[in-house]
Structures are given as C-alpha cells and as structure tokens.
Design an enzyme around this catalytic site. Structure first.
Site, PDB file in Angstrom:
ATOM      1  N   GLU A 161       2.715  -7.512   8.869  1.00  0.00           N
ATOM      2  CA  GLU A 161       2.580  -6.067   9.097  1.00  0.00           C
ATOM      3  C   GLU A 161       3.428  -5.258   8.130  1.00  0.00           C
ATOM      4  O   GLU A 161       3.169  -4.092   7.884  1.00  0.00           O
ATOM      5  CB  GLU A 161       2.983  -5.693  10.532  1.00  0.00           C
ATOM      6  CG  GLU A 161       2.172  -6.382  11.620  1.00  0.00           C
ATOM      7  CD  GLU A 161       0.698  -6.452  11.298  1.00  0.00           C
ATOM      8  OE1 GLU A 161       0.063  -5.408  11.158  1.00  0.00           O
ATOM      9  OE2 GLU A 161       0.184  -7.595  11.179  1.00  0.00           O
ATOM     10  N   ASP A 175     -11.164   0.162 -24.614  1.00  0.00           N
ATOM     11  CA  ASP A 175     -11.524  -0.034 -23.222  1.00  0.00           C
ATOM     12  C   ASP A 175     -11.575   1.254 -22.447  1.00  0.00           C
ATOM     13  O   ASP A 175     -10.891   2.211 -22.761  1.00  0.00           O
ATOM     14  CB  ASP A 175     -10.487  -0.911 -22.525  1.00  0.00           C
ATOM     15  CG  ASP A 175     -10.846  -2.360 -22.630  1.00  0.00           C
ATOM     16  OD1 ASP A 175     -12.032  -2.637 -22.766  1.00  0.00           O
ATOM     17  OD2 ASP A 175      -9.928  -3.184 -22.577  1.00  0.00           O
ATOM     18  N   ARG A 193      -3.159  -8.381 -20.599  1.00  0.00           N
ATOM     19  CA  ARG A 193      -4.145  -8.157 -21.663  1.00  0.00           C
ATOM     20  C   ARG A 193      -3.697  -7.098 -22.668  1.00  0.00           C
ATOM     21  O   ARG A 193      -4.300  -6.955 -23.720  1.00  0.00           O
ATOM     22  CB  ARG A 193      -5.516  -7.849 -21.086  1.00  0.00           C
ATOM     23  CG  ARG A 193      -5.601  -6.596 -20.271  1.00  0.00           C
ATOM     24  CD  ARG A 193      -6.861  -6.605 -19.442  1.00  0.00           C
ATOM     25  NE  ARG A 193      -8.048  -6.742 -20.258  1.00  0.00           N
ATOM     26  CZ  ARG A 193      -8.519  -5.803 -21.074  1.00  0.00           C
ATOM     27  NH1 ARG A 193      -7.883  -4.660 -21.179  1.00  0.00           N
ATOM     28  NH2 ARG A 193      -9.601  -6.007 -21.772  1.00  0.00           N
ATOM     29  N   PRO A 242       0.815  -1.222   0.000  1.00  0.00           N
ATOM     30  CA  PRO A 242       0.000   0.000   0.000  1.00  0.00           C
ATOM     31  C   PRO A 242       0.848   1.271   0.000  1.00  0.00           C
ATOM     32  O   PRO A 242       0.329   2.357  -0.242  1.00  0.00           O
ATOM     33  CB  PRO A 242      -0.817  -0.101   1.292  1.00  0.00           C
ATOM     34  CG  PRO A 242      -0.592  -1.459   1.832  1.00  0.00           C
ATOM     35  CD  PRO A 242       0.646  -2.010   1.230  1.00  0.00           C
TER      36      PRO A 242
HETATM   37  N1  ADE Z   1      -0.615  -5.251  -0.244  1.00  0.00           N
HETATM   38  C1  ADE Z   1      -1.523  -4.912   0.686  1.00  0.00           C
HETATM   39  N2  ADE Z   1      -2.324  -3.931   0.247  1.00  0.00           N
HETATM   40  C2  ADE Z   1      -1.916  -3.628  -1.026  1.00  0.00           C
HETATM   41  C3  ADE Z   1      -2.338  -2.695  -2.008  1.00  0.00           C
HETATM   42  N3  ADE Z   1      -3.353  -1.855  -1.800  1.00  0.00           N
HETATM   43  N4  ADE Z   1      -1.682  -2.674  -3.176  1.00  0.00           N
HETATM   44  C4  ADE Z   1      -0.646  -3.496  -3.394  1.00  0.00           C
HETATM   45  N5  ADE Z   1      -0.199  -4.402  -2.513  1.00  0.00           N
HETATM   46  C5  ADE Z   1      -0.820  -4.476  -1.333  1.00  0.00           C
END
Ligand code: ADE
Length: 249
Positions: free
Chosen positions: A117, A170, A155, A90
C-alpha cells in the site's frame, strides 16, 4: 557509461525486463552498468520481512524503512555514492522526456521500487533524494516504472541506440509528437503512401514531416505546443495549419 542500481523484491522481474532490446545491447557494450539488489537480502529477521502493518490501522501493508536504508548503504559502499536515489511511486513528480535527459547527464542513479500500500514515510525523508511517477495510474509496484526509467534514460546514452540521429528526431525529443512513417509497399489495402515521400524532393519531404508532426501535436496534445521550442518555419507552418482547420466545416 551510466550506473543504475535497482532495489526490488522481484529481482527476476527487473532482470527479465533488461534482457532484450536496446538496454541489453547497452549493457553488452559496456555503456550501461546495471545492478539489481534483492531487498530481502537486506533484512535481518528469520522471515526476511520487508513489510509490516500500518500504524493507525487500516488495510494493506507498509514497506519497512530499514531494509531499504540498508540496501542503499550497501550500494554506497560497493558501488559508490549515487547522484540520485529515486523512489518510484504514483506520488512522485511526473517522469517526462526532460527528466530522462536530466538523469542521463548523471553518472549513477539508484532506483527504489515500492510495493504494497505504501512506503514508510521515512524512506522519503532519509533515503530517497527524489520521487518520480511514470504516469497517473497505479501500478502494483515500482519495478515496471524503474524499467521505464532505465529504458528512456539508457537510450539517451551515446552509443546505446545505434543511430544517434534517430534518437534526436524521436517523438518528444523536440517537445512535439512524431510525424507519420511509411515503408514498402507503396500501396497497402488501398492506402497509398503520400506522393511527397516518393518524390525525391528532400526539402519538400522535410516540410511535410514538420507539418504533419505539428498537425498531430495540435490535434492530440495541444498543451505540448505551449512549451515546445518552435523555430520560425514551424511557427509559420502552425499558422498555416490553424488557417486550414478554420476553413474545415
Ligand atoms: N508505483 C506504482 N505506480 C507507479 C507509477 N505510476 N509510477 C511510478 N511508480 C509507481
């Protein structure tokens, strides 16, 4: 042909995600060469441990750097040096259609799936060449994100999706949302297909599609219009739509 290598503690989960649909067809056709690596195969202790407690204390576990470094070393010797080693987390830069296009031009992409974590910071500095996030939410691991990246990139490889034109048209390939689609029946639960789509006027159909795509984008994702490359007709349509909307109460 593009090569992907996925490093994960859940190889079956990744394998299942590649087993059907467009991606599996791409594999069968020899256009996608995907290898899944079990991170535990690159551990050295009896328990095959991939995580450990965090320095400084606190809850949860942290992914150890050595198994990931070893896994990527193994990819280098067995499969060649990847053009990109992507850590999915994230904290990464946002994965967009433009990022998918960029990766689709590479020959070999390694994807590292994080769990727990977090990941020991030295994986970022020493092993990964970039970090990508598929959106602002927290998944319990990078596996689903890796599958998203493989699908969106795969793709774009010519021949993977049968119909090249459909890929080009697309949603997002032009930076706009897609226009509405209809198929038979011409009336369903009282809702009719717009007349223009059944009129046979190709130019009118195109105009309607461009206009509804712009309307949708304006209503749902106006920020996309700021960066979309619009042509003259689309700019004129947008002015028309804005005028029509001003008239509405
Ligand atoms: N691992 C955990 N959450 C993630 C996300 N939003 N994007 C990529 N990898 C992740």
């Amino acid at each position: 042909m593009i090569k992907f290598d996925v490093v994960t503690i859940f190889p079956k989960m990744v394998g299942a995600g590649l087993a059907e649909g467009v991606v599996s067809r791409g594999i069968e056709r020899g256009l996608l060469d995907i290898r899944i690596h079990d991170l535990r195969d690159h551990t050295t202790d009896r328990h095959r441990s991939v995580d450990d407690v965090p320095y400084g204390g606190g809850p949860g576990m942290v992914m150890k750097p050595e198994p990931l470094a070893k896994a990527v070393e193994c990819i280098r010797t067995e499969r060649g040096i990847p053009d990109a080693v992507v850590l999915l987390s994230p904290q990464g830069r946002r994965f967009t259609q433009a990022e998918a296009v960029r990766l689709s031009r590479l020959q070999h992409v390694a994807l590292l799936c994080g769990r727990y974590e977090g990941m020991d910071e030295r994986v970022r500095t020493l092993v990964a060449t970039e970090e990508l996030s598929i959106g602002d939410y927290v998944l319990s691991g990078g596996e689903l994100a890796a599958l998203v990246v493989i699908d969106a990139v795969g793709r774009l490889i010519p021949g993977v999706v049968g119909d090249e034109q459909s890929v080009q048209e697309d949603s997002f390939s032009r930076g706009l949302l897609d226009h509405p689609h209809y198929t038979r029946p011409s009336e369903f639960e009282g809702l009719k297909v717009p007349d223009v789509l059944m009129s046979g006027h190709h130019a009118e159909v195109l105009r309607w599609r461009r206009k509804t795509a712009l309307t949708r984008t304006l209503e749902r994702r106006p920020e996309l219009l700021e960066v979309a490359a619009l042509d003259d007709e689309e700019r004129a349509l947008l002015t028309e739509i804005r005028k029509e909307q001003e008239k509405k109460p």
